[in-house]
Design an enzyme around this catalytic site. Structure first.
Site, PDB file in Angstrom:
ATOM      1  N   HIS A  57       0.641  -1.365   0.046  1.00  0.00           N
ATOM      2  CA  HIS A  57      -0.086   0.040  -0.063  1.00  0.00           C
ATOM      3  C   HIS A  57       0.735   1.350   0.066  1.00  0.00           C
ATOM      4  O   HIS A  57       1.425   1.624   1.017  1.00  0.00           O
ATOM      5  CB  HIS A  57      -0.959   0.139   1.330  1.00  0.00           C
ATOM      6  CG  HIS A  57      -1.837   1.168   1.066  1.00  0.00           C
ATOM      7  ND1 HIS A  57      -3.112   0.817   0.845  1.00  0.00           N
ATOM      8  CD2 HIS A  57      -1.677   2.379   1.280  1.00  0.00           C
ATOM      9  CE1 HIS A  57      -3.807   2.156   0.916  1.00  0.00           C
ATOM     10  NE2 HIS A  57      -3.133   2.956   0.971  1.00  0.00           N
ATOM     11  N   HIS A  59       1.415   5.189  -2.332  1.00  0.00           N
ATOM     12  CA  HIS A  59       0.989   6.332  -3.227  1.00  0.00           C
ATOM     13  C   HIS A  59       2.228   6.894  -3.728  1.00  0.00           C
ATOM     14  O   HIS A  59       2.708   8.080  -3.315  1.00  0.00           O
ATOM     15  CB  HIS A  59       0.233   7.433  -2.336  1.00  0.00           C
ATOM     16  CG  HIS A  59      -1.096   6.927  -1.782  1.00  0.00           C
ATOM     17  ND1 HIS A  59      -2.381   6.960  -2.608  1.00  0.00           N
ATOM     18  CD2 HIS A  59      -1.423   6.032  -0.431  1.00  0.00           C
ATOM     19  CE1 HIS A  59      -3.124   6.430  -1.789  1.00  0.00           C
ATOM     20  NE2 HIS A  59      -2.612   5.783  -0.841  1.00  0.00           N
ATOM     21  N   GLN A 152      -9.474   9.069  -5.977  1.00  0.00           N
ATOM     22  CA  GLN A 152      -9.208   9.670  -4.421  1.00  0.00           C
ATOM     23  C   GLN A 152     -10.309  10.548  -4.068  1.00  0.00           C
ATOM     24  O   GLN A 152     -10.644  10.665  -2.775  1.00  0.00           O
ATOM     25  CB  GLN A 152      -7.719  10.514  -4.702  1.00  0.00           C
ATOM     26  CG  GLN A 152      -7.682  11.388  -3.620  1.00  0.00           C
ATOM     27  CD  GLN A 152      -7.005  11.100  -2.305  1.00  0.00           C
ATOM     28  OE1 GLN A 152      -6.034  10.516  -2.143  1.00  0.00           O
ATOM     29  NE2 GLN A 152      -7.779  10.636  -1.185  1.00  0.00           N
ATOM     30  N   HIS A 210      -9.333   1.580  -0.193  1.00  0.00           N
ATOM     31  CA  HIS A 210      -9.090   2.356   1.180  1.00  0.00           C
ATOM     32  C   HIS A 210     -10.627   2.020   1.742  1.00  0.00           C
ATOM     33  O   HIS A 210     -11.450   2.545   1.152  1.00  0.00           O
ATOM     34  CB  HIS A 210      -8.961   3.558   0.666  1.00  0.00           C
ATOM     35  CG  HIS A 210      -7.648   4.055   0.357  1.00  0.00           C
ATOM     36  ND1 HIS A 210      -7.053   3.683  -0.584  1.00  0.00           N
ATOM     37  CD2 HIS A 210      -6.593   4.900   0.822  1.00  0.00           C
ATOM     38  CE1 HIS A 210      -5.850   3.944  -0.974  1.00  0.00           C
ATOM     39  NE2 HIS A 210      -5.509   4.749   0.061  1.00  0.00           N
ATOM     40  N   GLU A 213     -11.295   4.031   6.636  1.00  0.00           N
ATOM     41  CA  GLU A 213     -10.420   4.802   7.042  1.00  0.00           C
ATOM     42  C   GLU A 213     -10.964   6.001   7.780  1.00  0.00           C
ATOM     43  O   GLU A 213     -10.880   7.246   7.376  1.00  0.00           O
ATOM     44  CB  GLU A 213      -9.260   5.178   5.981  1.00  0.00           C
ATOM     45  CG  GLU A 213      -8.148   5.827   6.577  1.00  0.00           C
ATOM     46  CD  GLU A 213      -6.858   6.203   5.609  1.00  0.00           C
ATOM     47  OE1 GLU A 213      -7.111   6.553   4.560  1.00  0.00           O
ATOM     48  OE2 GLU A 213      -5.901   7.146   6.079  1.00  0.00           O
ATOM     49  N   ASP A 309       2.146   3.258   2.967  1.00  0.00           N
ATOM     50  CA  ASP A 309       1.252   4.204   2.652  1.00  0.00           C
ATOM     51  C   ASP A 309       1.697   5.674   1.957  1.00  0.00           C
ATOM     52  O   ASP A 309       1.686   5.770   0.911  1.00  0.00           O
ATOM     53  CB  ASP A 309       0.128   4.625   3.528  1.00  0.00           C
ATOM     54  CG  ASP A 309      -1.168   5.256   3.249  1.00  0.00           C
ATOM     55  OD1 ASP A 309      -1.310   5.515   2.056  1.00  0.00           O
ATOM     56  OD2 ASP A 309      -1.909   5.555   4.254  1.00  0.00           O
ATOM     57  N   TRP A 315       0.196  13.838   3.653  1.00  0.00           N
ATOM     58  CA  TRP A 315      -0.203  13.037   4.635  1.00  0.00           C
ATOM     59  C   TRP A 315       0.709  12.671   5.806  1.00  0.00           C
ATOM     60  O   TRP A 315       0.352  12.670   6.822  1.00  0.00           O
ATOM     61  CB  TRP A 315      -1.006  11.752   4.214  1.00  0.00           C
ATOM     62  CG  TRP A 315      -2.126  12.036   3.186  1.00  0.00           C
ATOM     63  CD1 TRP A 315      -3.615  12.327   3.693  1.00  0.00           C
ATOM     64  CD2 TRP A 315      -2.306  12.149   1.781  1.00  0.00           C
ATOM     65  NE1 TRP A 315      -4.373  12.577   2.708  1.00  0.00           N
ATOM     66  CE2 TRP A 315      -3.851  12.418   1.365  1.00  0.00           C
ATOM     67  CE3 TRP A 315      -1.415  11.974   0.942  1.00  0.00           C
ATOM     68  CZ2 TRP A 315      -3.946  12.648   0.105  1.00  0.00           C
ATOM     69  CZ3 TRP A 315      -1.771  11.996  -0.329  1.00  0.00           C
ATOM     70  CH2 TRP A 315      -3.065  12.162  -0.834  1.00  0.00           C
TER      71      TRP A 315
HETATM   72 FE   FE2 Z   1      -3.468   5.056   1.063  1.00  0.00          FE
END
Ligand code: FE2
Length: 429
Positions: A57, A59, A152, A210, A213, A309, A315
């Site tokens: 996982h 990005h 997203q 996802h 979350e 992630d 993030w």
């Molecule tokens: Fe993610």
């Protein structure tokens, strides 16, 4: 005659074995005679030799963009999504490719040789898709990069997302993604799960959403995901990423949910570095940790991996491409501290993640892909404790990275001239 022999290593299960490599395949895992004919030999006596680290996982379209155009002031998931929206308006394919390739260099140097990256498809230009398809080609000799079509901004919330997601799959993106908890209503979220699973079933693809979350104990999309996986015969091909709401759910409800997830052949991918940072931001004290129920899922036979992630993006400001960092945080937050649990935390960052991604030919066995890592540690638990240098990284039969041992040179009267923090000594003691 071997092209390469890795001599004297300790495998993750504690066996000591030499590994003989021919071309891009493992040709022997056994005690080979001293002086066996080989093009090259790596002396790994006393060192951990393991299959590559795997991240299911990530990005890669956002990585290494920290601070562009600004940082995430609140530290929340929602501000991160808004910030990524600002960033992607001005992003170029060239910039994304350059950042992703830099990240792949970091990953390769740490022995991280398989990565599943979500790629945002909420952009009519599909720039992220174009960039990461190019990167997938460029790194294919050393990193297996699997791409997930990720809406997203929400499959229904973003008006172009559904069409763009299909265009991305048509262009060769591998896996169907989604984000049901970000749709406008619980009903839209559930509908997105159904539509995405049906799309995957039609096309024979894997699914990785996802999912839940959020800190909301009433978020229920993992239940829908399990139900759809079962209804459509997708067992073993569906993963739920994050599942942080399970941290906060009522335990009676979870006692009903876990067997459903197991029967549906669902896998789970918590992302401990990110979950511990993003979740619980609206709490006073006590403040929830936001990590899903790792040990409880494993007790039901559900495969649970660890994902990284984010690394230096809207993030998360830190990160190193080291899956040992991820597993280290995960075992702390999930309280996996018995010897067996720590060993399992290591396996999650390697073999379990590989199983979740469906990587063929993975593992230290004859006939498998000759990808492996020599770690400056005596066993998997010591590797977690030290997160030490990767002494050698071998990808598809080729040595692609070397790093010196971790030992400090000391100048204290009456004390040793150098200090290693290993408890299990290498051959030099
Ligand atoms: Fe993610």
């Amino acid at each position: 005659m071997f092209d390469l022999v890795v001599k004297g290593g300790v495998l993750p299960d504690g066996r000591q074995a030499d590994i003989g490599i021919r071309g891009d395949r493992i040709a022997a895992v056994e005690a080979l005679p001293d002086g066996v004919a080989a093009g090259a030999v790596i002396d790994a006596a006393g060192d951990l030799v393991c299959p590559p680290f795997v991240d299911p996982h990530f990005h890669m379209d956002a990585t290494l963009s920290y601070g562009i155009p600004r940082i995430n002031a609140s530290g929340t998931l929602l501000e991160g999504i808004a910030l990524w929206g600002e960033l992607k308006r001005d992003v170029t394919v060239e910039a994304m490719v350059a950042r992703a390739l830099t990240y792949c260099d970091w990953a390769a140097s740490m022995g991280l040789l398989a990565i599943r990256s979500h790629v945002d498809v909420c952009d009519d230009r599909l720039l992220g898709v174009e960039a990461l398809l190019e990167v997938r080609e460029k790194v294919r000799d050393y990193i297996d990069l699997q791409l997930v079509a990720f809406p997203q901004d929400g499959l229904f919330r973003d008006p172009g997302a559904q069409a763009n997601l299909i265009r991305a799959l048509d262009r060769g993106v591998d896996v169907v993604g989604g984000i049901p908890h970000f749709e406008r209503t619980m009903e839209d979220g559930a509908r997105s799960v159904r539509v995405l699973c049906e799309l995957a079933a039609e096309r024979g693809l894997m699914v990785d959403l996802h999912c839940d979350e959020t800190d909301d104990p009433l978020s229920r999309h993992v239940e829908t995901l399990a139900h759809e996986a079962q209804r459509l015969g997708l067992q073993g091909r569906v993963a739920g990423s994050h599942l942080t709401s399970m941290h906060s759910m009522d335990s009676y409800y979870v006692s009903k949910l876990l067997p459903l997830m197991a029967e549906a052949g669902l896998a789970a991918i918590p992302n401990p570095l990110i979950n511990i940072v993003l979740q619980g931001r609206h709490d006073g004290f006590p403040k929830r940790r936001g990590l899903t129920r790792v040990k409880e899922m494993q007790a039901h036979g559900i495969p649970v991996g660890w994902g990284q992630d984010c690394v230096r993006d809207p993030w998360y400001s830190l990160g190193t491409a080291d899956m040992l960092d991820v597993a280290f945080m995960g075992l702390h937050v999930a309280q996996m501290t018995s010897p067996a649990e720590m060993q399992r935390a290591f396996d999650m960052a390697t073999a379990v993640n590989a199983q979740i991604m469906g990587i063929a030919g993975y593992g230290l066995a004859v006939g498998n892909t000759a990808s492996l890592v020599v770690v400056d540690a005596g066993d998997p638990v010591e590797a977690l404790r030290l997160r030490p240098p990767r002494l050698a990284v071998i990808a598809k039969g080729r040595v692609i990275a070397r790093q010196p041992r971790n030992a400090a040179t000391m100048s204290l009267p009456g004390r040793p001239a150098s200090v290693s923090r290993r408890c299990k000594p290498d051959r030099a003691g």
